[in-house]
Scaffold this motif. Sequence first.
Motif, mmCIF file in Angstrom:
data_model
loop_
_atom_site.group_PDB
_atom_site.id
_atom_site.type_symbol
_atom_site.label_atom_id
_atom_site.label_comp_id
_atom_site.label_asym_id
_atom_site.label_seq_id
_atom_site.Cartn_x
_atom_site.Cartn_y
_atom_site.Cartn_z
ATOM 1 N N PHE A 147 0.839 -1.210 0.000
ATOM 2 C CA PHE A 147 0.000 0.000 0.000
ATOM 3 C C PHE A 147 0.867 1.251 0.000
ATOM 4 O O PHE A 147 0.565 2.231 -0.663
ATOM 5 N N LEU A 257 -1.277 -14.342 -0.463
ATOM 6 C CA LEU A 257 -0.552 -13.080 -0.285
ATOM 7 C C LEU A 257 -0.950 -12.069 -1.358
ATOM 8 O O LEU A 257 -1.100 -10.884 -1.086
ATOM 9 N N LEU A 259 -3.765 -11.928 -3.017
ATOM 10 C CA LEU A 259 -5.122 -11.417 -2.787
ATOM 11 C C LEU A 259 -5.113 -10.375 -1.675
ATOM 12 O O LEU A 259 -5.824 -9.372 -1.744
ATOM 13 N N THR A 260 -4.289 -10.613 -0.637
ATOM 14 C CA THR A 260 -4.130 -9.609 0.408
ATOM 15 C C THR A 260 -3.613 -8.311 -0.197
ATOM 16 O O THR A 260 -4.147 -7.225 0.063
ATOM 17 N N VAL A 263 -6.332 -6.428 -1.998
ATOM 18 C CA VAL A 263 -7.241 -5.639 -1.151
ATOM 19 C C VAL A 263 -6.605 -4.282 -0.863
ATOM 20 O O VAL A 263 -7.246 -3.234 -1.002
ATOM 21 N N LEU A 264 -5.333 -4.312 -0.474
ATOM 22 C CA LEU A 264 -4.653 -3.064 -0.119
ATOM 23 C C LEU A 264 -4.472 -2.174 -1.344
ATOM 24 O O LEU A 264 -4.703 -0.962 -1.298
ATOM 25 N N ILE A 278 -14.586 -5.263 0.107
ATOM 26 C CA ILE A 278 -14.289 -5.643 1.490
ATOM 27 C C ILE A 278 -14.021 -4.392 2.321
ATOM 28 O O ILE A 278 -14.520 -4.256 3.444
ATOM 29 N N MET A 297 -12.434 -16.198 -0.372
ATOM 30 C CA MET A 297 -10.986 -16.126 -0.563
ATOM 31 C C MET A 297 -10.320 -17.447 -0.173
ATOM 32 O O MET A 297 -9.417 -17.919 -0.862
#
Lengths: 321, 630
Positions: A147, A257, A259-260, A263-264, A278, A297
């Motif tokens: 991010f 990782l 997918l994480t 999100v960010l 989300i 997920m």
Amino acid sequence: MRLRRYVLLRILQLVPVTLVVIVLNFLLIHLAPGDISIILAGETPDPAYLQHVREMYGLDRPFLEQLWRYLVQVGSGDLGMSFRSRQPVFDEIIDRIPATLLLVGTAMGLSVVVGTWIGARIARRPGSAVDSLVSAGAVMLFSVPVFWFGLMLILLFSVQVPILPAMGMSSLDGPREGIGRVLDVAHHLVLPVLSLMTVSVGQYIRIARTSVAEVMGESYITTVRAIGFPDRRIVQHYALRNALLPVVTVLGLQLGLILTGAVLTETVFSWPGLGRLIYEAILARDTPVIMGAFIAMSVTVAIASLATDLVYAALDPRVTL
Amino acid sequence: MALLRLPDGAPRTPAIVISLLVVALAVVVAVAAPWLGLPDPDAMEAIPYQPPNARHWFGTDNFGRDVLSRIVWGTRLALIVAVVSSLASSILGIVLGSISGYFGGWVDGVMSRTFDVFLLIPTFFLVLLIVALFGQGLQYTMIAIALTTWPRSARIMRSQVLSLKSRVYVQSSRAAGASHPWVLTRHVVPNGLAPIVTDGTILMGFAILTEAGLSFLGLGDQNAVSWGRMIFEGQRQLRIAPWLSIFPGLALLLLVAALNLLGDGLNQAMNPQLRRQSIRARGKPPVDLGPPKAEDAGAPILDVRGLKMEYRLPKGAIRAVDGVDFTLPRGGSLGVVGESGCGKSSLGAALLQVMAPNAVYTAGDVSVAGRPILKDGQVVRAGSRDAVMDIRWTRVSIIFQSAMNALNPVLTVRQQLMEAYRLHRPAEDEAAAVARIEALFDLIGIPHRRMTAYPHELSGGMRQRVMIALSLLHEPDLVIADEPTTALDVLIQDQILGEIDALRRRLGLGLILISHDMGAVAETCDRVAVMYAGEIVEIAPTSVIFGDPRHPYTRALMGALPTVTGPKRPLETLAGEPFTPTGDIVGCRFAPRCAMATDRCRAEAPAPVAVAADHLARCHYARDDARIPA
């Protein structure tokens, strides 16, 4: 026939994962402080809807029956309703998949290609200064907070030198169809993809480097050298082909990782995908969506791991099914 | 970290040293935060939005708080998250992994499956769910990290326990009446700890990034200063006050990278295999002799003069080929024999310049059909192309020891032969290649349908036949067969050797047969070279080597050869270890094992002695007129 049996067997192995995830979800709901019906329904002021949820999940029934009902409910694809949009969570998730798929797919594809290429190049001279530097650089890459990197990219390419868009998937006044639309989306895709690539490209550099260097030490590489294949062709054609197997393995293991990271990244760039969904759900305390996302997920990662095994089996003739 | 004992010889690489320093600095800063004389991280006293300046090195934020001070206090949170969650994860993993590995059976079966399932749960999404259900709090973040990462250490522990369990000392302490838990903690756990500590370092970095990501979404602990939270707050001011985002991100990157580099470095230090790969020796620079001259039809197919090649190892160089001379006429055949480690296989690889990356030439000339490919230990090239490329496989080919490893496991036999064929004959089409391969298969006795098989689908004998077919693909003048039958059973060995010999005679091939099997060489070769410690100690026609060996080592090898027709006698065995040619060598290399060694042998290295016109032996006493003084 053996292949079909193997595929079937591996698909069956998805069941325990899905079960564990759903049960974990269920237990967390029951452990959490507060009224379960409110958790399941979201913070809705509508008492009729609350009553409906209570009946649907059998919240006045014994614990085990509740678990059973929950399993059946979720197992049939019913992840509840988003109280914010009053849409089924399942549909909400499905709606957002294309945007995330575009982002994750592009980033992963580029990571594999770029990472493997760099890794294979430095593997030709293991132990050299370039190798040490690039290897250390690869470790730095997957230490970058994705991010933050996204913000820095915005700072550089949207604020300092405003050449790339920092928000959304398309321009408000941009073309709606045809090649113009594709180019517009591609233009918006650049920064999010670059930032998401930091999650995985370093891993691919390292994996490719290690496995190419390993393969280069194998006897069959000595054979092709003796036959007279030039070094470059040996790396590109033989070593890389054999070294791709570990790369494939990492591809599956990395998905959680990535997918994480998605999100960010989507949060930073307001990319209208699952991650954004989300994030919005968190802000609005829309718990059904968050639970649905967790289950979706987890199952995606499990399926990716399954797909990895199947691709591995297809690529390596030594794997007997 | 200082408690962790690095294994002997582990490199203290710059990466390890620097990352240790960074981690140590972070620990010091985190502990000493209250006494560093920095402003209160939460005090809103300064003027807001100050860029970095002499008073506020990293500037101030929108509330007038000092950014440097907040970063320093943020180190505390980062380290707490790192240590607590990786410790919780490791302990959980150690306990469950040990139980699984120690008890084995169905317990292990069920538990291993559980590890796999938990590894698949994506940490971050579980954290999000927990935070959404339970509210924000550091403890939930750490629990979720531990809950999704413990299978990593559990897996490591399980395999450690499984391998240690079978070792004698655990067994014997059980026999002595020790209870299960005692055995486990006393022997097994400490031994398995090192890789878990390594993985724990990487886990720490992961935990810090996870917490930062969570805080960046505004879901971190509200009561603590966190780097992720600083970036979350700073992003709204990205355009007017970029320093608010830049510095905490750099701090994150620095600490996480240090932890990852440290884990990586420790991992490499503990796996010597990873290190050995990186040895690559640099030999003499290549020499450009211009375009190759026309071939000399009268020249021998192979001429080797003073060839020296050594392996560079961390402990010094091993001179595997140390001054070898021989000439092979066209159609001639030479057997190279000796114990394993004498340098005979290295010689084979050195002739075609396909040695391991840590091997270099130090001297010598090699010519093929009169054309030099190695001159004074320098690889000969013309322009950008090594001269050896012109002879590889078209003039000289090799049959390697173990065809299982020498053939590519992921390509079919047909693909491999086809590619080798097209490489040297790019103009010919697929049909021509197939025709040639089929002809060779007929010659060697492989059914055509086996062509589409992968190497692992063939028997050992078939694989070796494929290797032979491959070596004959371009009708070479010389085939180097390096222990072509070692991996096969005796019956097939004879068959393959017979086939090689028949082919040689039929096709007028030159052959160098490298073998430890004197019998094989006797049947196949005109001449025999005996190698010991990198040197040819005796070379002569086969009948002379067997009938009138002059070097004591050759005689010892003969003595180790059983005979069926001759009188029964006990087989001699050679005492002592083979000599390793390294460092300064004084005297004869065989002297330490030689029953007839004299003081002269121990002081003076023997030069090759001409016993007859065609017979050289590297022994002071090889000639009749120089027999050992009784």
